[in-house]
Design an enzyme around this catalytic site. Structure first.
Site, PDB file in Angstrom:
ATOM      1  N   ASP A   1       0.569  -6.265  -6.006  1.00 33.10           N
ATOM      2  CA  ASP A   1      -0.659  -5.954  -5.646  1.00 33.10           C
ATOM      3  C   ASP A   1      -0.881  -6.106  -4.073  1.00 33.10           C
ATOM      4  O   ASP A   1      -0.930  -7.241  -3.625  1.00 33.10           O
ATOM      5  CB  ASP A   1      -1.751  -6.716  -6.383  1.00 33.10           C
ATOM      6  CG  ASP A   1      -3.049  -6.082  -5.953  1.00 33.10           C
ATOM      7  OD1 ASP A   1      -3.357  -5.119  -5.222  1.00 33.10           O
ATOM      8  OD2 ASP A   1      -4.017  -7.039  -6.529  1.00 33.10           O
TER       9      ASP A   1
ATOM     10  N   ASP B   1      -3.375   0.548  -1.348  1.00 32.51           N
ATOM     11  CA  ASP B   1      -3.411  -0.501  -2.411  1.00 32.51           C
ATOM     12  C   ASP B   1      -2.637  -0.287  -3.552  1.00 32.51           C
ATOM     13  O   ASP B   1      -2.911   0.778  -4.363  1.00 32.51           O
ATOM     14  CB  ASP B   1      -4.636  -0.587  -2.742  1.00 32.51           C
ATOM     15  CG  ASP B   1      -5.247  -1.785  -4.012  1.00 32.51           C
ATOM     16  OD1 ASP B   1      -4.287  -2.492  -4.070  1.00 32.51           O
ATOM     17  OD2 ASP B   1      -6.254  -2.220  -4.260  1.00 32.51           O
TER      18      ASP B   1
END
Length: 428
Positions: free
Chosen positions: A73, A282
């Site tokens: 992440d 992201d």
């Protein structure tokens, strides 16, 4: 941002070559799994991965090593592992079985200063241990204590990493959570995994239909990769309530559908005085989300340019994944999608073009008459309560994505990621 996970499973393979910063690069092959700067020389790494909803990585933690699977992440800072087994989270790390495990006490500078970029401040539990709570945009959260233990990437020497040893939490998708042990935070914060490992850059390349790819820690000098286009990271030193200072924030300057640029002022893409409106790259979010005015303009233009080739799914109550309300009826017997207009996101110094199958995603299990339902892969941030533009991993497929922390920039170039993996000698 971990509201939609992209799982990357890393099988470790290695390639060694000299560059100006590191003597070797660590390359990890990635497979995609279908699921409901100092003077020291450092070896770069390469890994393979899988992706669909979440990207996960297999690592070894502790002494003796325990195998863990963590979500990659770039939108989060703290790496954390579940340290308590439950019926819905069978994968866990047992700190009692690691002789190298050390909890972080409240007075430790790691607790008092290095947690400053976390959304919620660290606190002190009854045992005088550093307690942290990590929350995400989908209203899920985990909490536990900071600790330090050895993390291993393949045969490389282990590195002592500060991480969260979490024992409680809430979930929006228990089935997804059962596939991983925790999360690998990769943003620019002092506690992120890439910062603690000491690499000045990392890259990944996610392929499309064959669900493979590669993750690289360190430099890549290869002739087959086109020169990257770089966009600078946006840095705002003043703390603002809605601006994430350690995210990979770039400046979106416009969007075009085919050759038609949306008629919006550049200011609509810029963060306001509160920090709302930043654009974040992201890997922990699946699709791309735009603030309301931009999303509405894109939706209207896309409807206009596709009205001759696509049939809109007319159900005002249906919103896919809570934020994607432009959907179409697709006849599965037609043998694929028609030719669709591309959507290009224009950044300062670079652009990312989304075309073909990346534009629509099928809604699993939803059939109307004889038609499948496919939805536009851009959503409305306002419907998610997110005050930001988020570029998800789905639109990063077949793009070489380089996160250059040393030079504060993100580089990208179109490439066949399955061939990139082969060229780097990654076995998948």
């Amino acid at each position: 941002m971990a509201s939609f996970y992209l799982f990357l499973i890393y099988n470790l393979f290695f390639s060694s070559f000299f560059n100006s910063i590191y003597s070797k690069t660590l390359i990890l092959p990635l497979k995609i799994q279908q699921i409901p700067s100092g003077s020291g020389q450092k070896p770069p790494n390469k890994l393979s991965f899988n992706h669909n909803v979440s990207l996960t990585v297999a690592l070894a933690v502790g002494t003796p090593p325990q195998q863990v699977v963590v979500v990659l992440d770039t939108g989060s800072e703290l790496t954390w592992l579940r340290c308590k087994q439950t019926p819905t989270t069978p994968l866990w790390f047992d700190p009692l079985n690691s002789t190298s495990y050390n909890p972080v006490v409240c007075s430790n500078p790691t607790c008092t200063t290095r947690t400053q970029d976390l959304i919620l401040p660290a606190s002190c539990d009854p045992k005088n241990l550093c307690h942290v709570i990590v929350s995400y945009a989908d209203a899920t959260s985990v909490e536990g204590n900071l600790a330090i233990d050895k993390f291993r990437l393949a045969d490389f020497d282990p590195t002592r990493i500060v991480f969260g040893c979490m024992d409680t939490g809430s979930s929006s998708d228990p089935d997804e959570d059962s596939k991983s042990t925790g999360l690998l935070g990769m943003n620019r914060g002092s506690l992120s995994f890439v910062t603690q490992m000491g690499y000045p850059k990392f890259s990944y390349c996610i392929s499309g239909r064959d669900s493979t790819g590669v993750l690289v820690f360190g430099e890549v000098n290869v002739s087959w990769l086109e020169p990257l286009s770089y966009t600078p990271l946006v840095n705002i030193s003043t703390p603002l309530p809605y601006f994430d200072r350690v995210a990979y924030t770039v400046q979106l300057e416009g969007i075009k559908v085919s050759e038609t640029v949306l008629g919006l002022p550049k200011s609509v893409y810029e963060p306001d005085h509160t920090g709302a409106g930043q654009t974040m790259v992201d890997s922990g979010t699946q699709f791309t989300f735009l603030l309301g005015p931009v999303y509405t303009a894109l939706r209207n233009e896309y409807l206009n340019q596709t009205k001759a080739v696509l049939r809109v799914y007319e159900d005002p109550d249906f919103v896919f994944q809570g934020a994607m309300d432009l959907c179409y009826r697709i006849d599965p017997t037609r043998g694929g999608l028609p030719v669709l207009p591309s959507v290009t996101m224009m950044f300062r110094g670079a652009q990312m073009s989304v075309s073909g199958e990346k534009l629509l995603v099928r809604v699993p299990g939803l059939i109307k008459g004889n038609d499948e339902i496919h939805c536009f892969t851009f959503g409305n941030s306002d419907l998610l309560g997110i005050e930001a533009y988020v570029i998800g991993h789905h639109h990063q497929q077949n793009m070489w994505m380089e996160f250059d922390l040393a030079n504060s920039r993100v580089g990208l170039a179109e490439v066949r990621c399955d061939l990139a993996s082969q060229n780097l000698g990654v076995g998948l």
